[in-house]
Design a protein around this motif. Structure first.
Motif, PDB file in Angstrom:
ATOM      1  N   VAL A  48       0.834  -1.249  -0.115  1.00 58.14           N
ATOM      2  CA  VAL A  48       0.055  -0.089   0.070  1.00 58.14           C
ATOM      3  C   VAL A  48       0.910   1.169  -0.051  1.00 58.14           C
ATOM      4  CG1 VAL A  48      -1.623   1.388   1.297  1.00 58.14           C
ATOM      5  CG2 VAL A  48      -2.127  -1.106   0.919  1.00 58.14           C
ATOM      6  N   LEU A  49       1.852   1.228   0.783  1.00 56.18           N
ATOM      7  CA  LEU A  49       2.908   2.539   0.669  1.00 56.18           C
ATOM      8  C   LEU A  49       3.560   2.633  -0.723  1.00 56.18           C
ATOM      9  CD1 LEU A  49       4.429   2.192   4.317  1.00 56.18           C
ATOM     10  CD2 LEU A  49       3.048   4.186   3.482  1.00 56.18           C
ATOM     11  N   SER A  50       3.944   1.538  -1.155  1.00 55.05           N
ATOM     12  CA  SER A  50       4.611   1.577  -2.377  1.00 55.05           C
ATOM     13  C   SER A  50       3.665   2.169  -3.353  1.00 55.05           C
ATOM     14  CB  SER A  50       5.206   0.262  -2.892  1.00 55.05           C
ATOM     15  OG  SER A  50       6.045  -0.156  -2.064  1.00 55.05           O
ATOM     16  N   LEU A  51       2.331   1.818  -3.473  1.00 49.97           N
ATOM     17  CA  LEU A  51       1.310   2.102  -4.371  1.00 49.97           C
ATOM     18  C   LEU A  51       1.043   3.572  -4.157  1.00 49.97           C
ATOM     19  CD1 LEU A  51      -1.026  -0.862  -4.855  1.00 49.97           C
ATOM     20  CD2 LEU A  51       0.816   0.174  -6.480  1.00 49.97           C
ATOM     21  N   ILE A  52       1.318   4.148  -3.042  1.00 47.98           N
ATOM     22  CA  ILE A  52       0.997   5.711  -2.691  1.00 47.98           C
ATOM     23  C   ILE A  52       2.348   6.568  -2.833  1.00 47.98           C
ATOM     24  CG2 ILE A  52       0.491   7.115  -0.687  1.00 47.98           C
ATOM     25  CD1 ILE A  52      -1.471   5.044   0.508  1.00 47.98           C
ATOM     26  N   LEU A  53       3.323   6.056  -2.484  1.00 46.81           N
ATOM     27  CA  LEU A  53       4.309   6.857  -2.451  1.00 46.81           C
ATOM     28  C   LEU A  53       5.001   7.029  -3.928  1.00 46.81           C
ATOM     29  CD1 LEU A  53       6.380   6.067   0.741  1.00 46.81           C
ATOM     30  CD2 LEU A  53       5.070   8.153   0.323  1.00 46.81           C
ATOM     31  N   CYS A  54       5.183   5.861  -4.663  1.00 49.54           N
ATOM     32  CA  CYS A  54       5.699   5.917  -5.983  1.00 49.54           C
ATOM     33  C   CYS A  54       4.776   6.756  -7.091  1.00 49.54           C
ATOM     34  CB  CYS A  54       5.662   4.484  -6.633  1.00 49.54           C
ATOM     35  SG  CYS A  54       6.971   3.503  -5.828  1.00 49.54           S
ATOM     36  N   PRO A  55       3.608   6.768  -6.964  1.00 47.88           N
ATOM     37  CA  PRO A  55       2.750   7.623  -7.957  1.00 47.88           C
ATOM     38  C   PRO A  55       3.165   9.192  -7.571  1.00 47.88           C
ATOM     39  CG  PRO A  55       1.414   5.900  -7.560  1.00 47.88           C
ATOM     40  CD  PRO A  55       2.701   5.675  -6.676  1.00 47.88           C
ATOM     41  N   ALA A  56       3.085   9.346  -6.219  1.00 47.04           N
ATOM     42  CA  ALA A  56       3.101  10.567  -5.643  1.00 47.04           C
ATOM     43  C   ALA A  56       4.665  11.160  -6.017  1.00 47.04           C
ATOM     44  CB  ALA A  56       2.922  10.705  -4.152  1.00 47.04           C
ATOM     45  N   ALA A  57       5.681  10.352  -5.896  1.00 46.48           N
ATOM     46  CA  ALA A  57       6.905  10.828  -6.209  1.00 46.48           C
ATOM     47  C   ALA A  57       6.926  11.260  -7.701  1.00 46.48           C
ATOM     48  CB  ALA A  57       7.889   9.963  -5.759  1.00 46.48           C
ATOM     49  N   PHE A  58       6.602  10.296  -8.392  1.00 45.78           N
ATOM     50  CA  PHE A  58       6.609  10.434  -9.992  1.00 45.78           C
ATOM     51  C   PHE A  58       5.668  11.806 -10.426  1.00 45.78           C
ATOM     52  CE2 PHE A  58       4.347   9.577 -14.068  1.00 45.78           C
ATOM     53  CZ  PHE A  58       5.622   9.550 -14.853  1.00 45.78           C
ATOM     54  N   THR A  59       4.669  11.989  -9.817  1.00 45.59           N
ATOM     55  CA  THR A  59       3.863  13.275  -9.942  1.00 45.59           C
ATOM     56  C   THR A  59       4.556  14.502  -9.686  1.00 45.59           C
ATOM     57  OG1 THR A  59       1.691  12.012  -9.653  1.00 45.59           O
ATOM     58  CG2 THR A  59       1.581  14.489  -9.796  1.00 45.59           C
ATOM     59  N   ALA A  60       5.208  14.315  -8.572  1.00 48.19           N
ATOM     60  CA  ALA A  60       5.929  15.542  -8.027  1.00 48.19           C
ATOM     61  C   ALA A  60       7.367  15.624  -9.172  1.00 48.19           C
ATOM     62  CB  ALA A  60       6.624  15.146  -6.766  1.00 48.19           C
ATOM     63  N   LEU A  61       7.966  14.583  -9.745  1.00 48.02           N
ATOM     64  CA  LEU A  61       9.064  14.746 -10.613  1.00 48.02           C
ATOM     65  C   LEU A  61       8.566  15.370 -11.769  1.00 48.02           C
ATOM     66  CD1 LEU A  61      11.827  14.020 -11.222  1.00 48.02           C
ATOM     67  CD2 LEU A  61      11.072  11.862 -12.101  1.00 48.02           C
ATOM     68  N   ALA A  63       5.882  17.171 -12.354  1.00 47.07           N
ATOM     69  CA  ALA A  63       5.524  18.591 -12.117  1.00 47.07           C
ATOM     70  C   ALA A  63       6.777  19.296 -12.044  1.00 47.07           C
ATOM     71  CB  ALA A  63       4.926  18.977 -11.112  1.00 47.07           C
ATOM     72  N   TRP A  64       7.801  18.819 -11.416  1.00 47.13           N
ATOM     73  CA  TRP A  64       9.264  19.672 -11.353  1.00 47.13           C
ATOM     74  C   TRP A  64       9.728  19.862 -12.916  1.00 47.13           C
ATOM     75  CZ3 TRP A  64      14.444  17.609 -11.186  1.00 47.13           C
ATOM     76  CH2 TRP A  64      15.257  18.330 -10.969  1.00 47.13           C
ATOM     77  N   GLN A  65       9.615  18.799 -13.566  1.00 48.67           N
ATOM     78  CA  GLN A  65      10.233  18.606 -15.055  1.00 48.67           C
ATOM     79  C   GLN A  65       9.381  19.418 -15.868  1.00 48.67           C
ATOM     80  OE1 GLN A  65      13.164  17.142 -16.102  1.00 48.67           O
ATOM     81  NE2 GLN A  65      13.967  16.668 -14.188  1.00 48.67           N
ATOM     82  N   LYS A  66       8.161  19.913 -15.752  1.00 53.50           N
ATOM     83  CA  LYS A  66       7.052  20.432 -16.425  1.00 53.50           C
ATOM     84  C   LYS A  66       6.991  19.560 -17.678  1.00 53.50           C
ATOM     85  CE  LYS A  66       8.072  25.082 -14.892  1.00 53.50           C
ATOM     86  NZ  LYS A  66       9.449  25.302 -14.602  1.00 53.50           N
ATOM     87  N   GLN A  67       6.488  18.167 -17.312  1.00 53.31           N
ATOM     88  CA  GLN A  67       6.289  17.189 -18.456  1.00 53.31           C
ATOM     89  C   GLN A  67       4.996  16.911 -18.265  1.00 53.31           C
ATOM     90  OE1 GLN A  67       8.532  15.882 -20.654  1.00 53.31           O
ATOM     91  NE2 GLN A  67      10.022  17.401 -20.142  1.00 53.31           N
ATOM     92  N   THR A  68       4.195  16.399 -19.226  1.00 51.63           N
ATOM     93  CA  THR A  68       2.867  15.917 -19.207  1.00 51.63           C
ATOM     94  C   THR A  68       2.907  14.461 -18.888  1.00 51.63           C
ATOM     95  OG1 THR A  68       2.788  15.264 -21.451  1.00 51.63           O
ATOM     96  CG2 THR A  68       1.948  17.412 -20.864  1.00 51.63           C
ATOM     97  N   ILE A  69       2.028  14.009 -18.030  1.00 54.91           N
ATOM     98  CA  ILE A  69       1.810  12.645 -17.703  1.00 54.91           C
ATOM     99  C   ILE A  69       0.849  11.792 -18.519  1.00 54.91           C
ATOM    100  CG2 ILE A  69       1.143  11.084 -15.776  1.00 54.91           C
ATOM    101  CD1 ILE A  69       1.815  13.366 -13.806  1.00 54.91           C
ATOM    102  N   THR A  70       1.402  10.770 -19.054  1.00 51.87           N
ATOM    103  CA  THR A  70       0.505   9.844 -20.232  1.00 51.87           C
ATOM    104  C   THR A  70       0.211   8.639 -19.454  1.00 51.87           C
ATOM    105  OG1 THR A  70       2.645   8.993 -21.254  1.00 51.87           O
ATOM    106  CG2 THR A  70       1.731  10.802 -22.139  1.00 51.87           C
ATOM    107  N   TRP A  71      -0.839   7.904 -20.131  1.00 52.33           N
ATOM    108  CA  TRP A  71      -1.457   6.673 -19.459  1.00 52.33           C
ATOM    109  C   TRP A  71      -0.303   5.710 -19.164  1.00 52.33           C
ATOM    110  CZ3 TRP A  71      -1.077   2.105 -21.706  1.00 52.33           C
ATOM    111  CH2 TRP A  71      -0.805   2.121 -23.119  1.00 52.33           C
ATOM    112  N   TYR A  72       0.762   5.516 -20.198  1.00 50.99           N
ATOM    113  CA  TYR A  72       1.785   4.571 -20.223  1.00 50.99           C
ATOM    114  C   TYR A  72       2.831   4.755 -19.123  1.00 50.99           C
ATOM    115  CZ  TYR A  72       3.974   7.616 -23.371  1.00 50.99           C
ATOM    116  OH  TYR A  72       4.521   8.696 -24.257  1.00 50.99           O
ATOM    117  N   MET A  73       2.909   6.081 -18.854  1.00 53.35           N
ATOM    118  CA  MET A  73       3.870   6.533 -17.700  1.00 53.35           C
ATOM    119  C   MET A  73       3.258   6.017 -16.097  1.00 53.35           C
ATOM    120  SD  MET A  73       5.011  10.383 -18.682  1.00 53.35           S
ATOM    121  CE  MET A  73       6.041  10.620 -19.947  1.00 53.35           C
TER     122      MET A  73
END
Length: 108
Positions: A48-61, A63-73
């Protein structure tokens, strides 16, 4: 893309997995020390922690890179979350064992 770039991205990926597995392990130990929560199965807490923290860290990354998030990501992030959970639960030895079972033999 040359071999140096591929190796560089592989190092980034392994570093990210290691850092996330460390964070998941530390947070799991903290959660498991709380009264009343010590009855939870450790493996479930780690997943559960992995499924919460990994997408949160990915979303933050992203946003910081100013990249769009796609479904395959997002899909790749969920797969990576399970790898992080596996490493946090059983360590690198289990991941190495799975890799060796795939039949990959290093040429020497």
């Amino acid at each position: 893309m040359n071999m140096n770039e591929i190796m560089q991205y592989l190092v980034y990926l392994l570093t990210a997995i290691g850092v996330m597995a460390f964070l998941v392990s530390v947070i799991t130990q903290v959660i498991k020390s709380w009264p009343g929560l010590d009855k939870l199965p450790t493996a479930a807490v780690v997943i559960v922690l992995s499924l919460i923290l990994c997408p949160a860290a990915f979303t933050a990354l992203m946003a910081w890179q100013k990249q769009t998030i796609t479904w395959y990501m997002v899909f790749a992030c969920m797969i990576a979350a399970f790898v992080v959970a596996l490493v946090a639960m059983d360590g690198w030895e289990r991941l190495k064992e799975i890799w060796e079972r795939t039949g990959y033999k290093e040429k020497r």
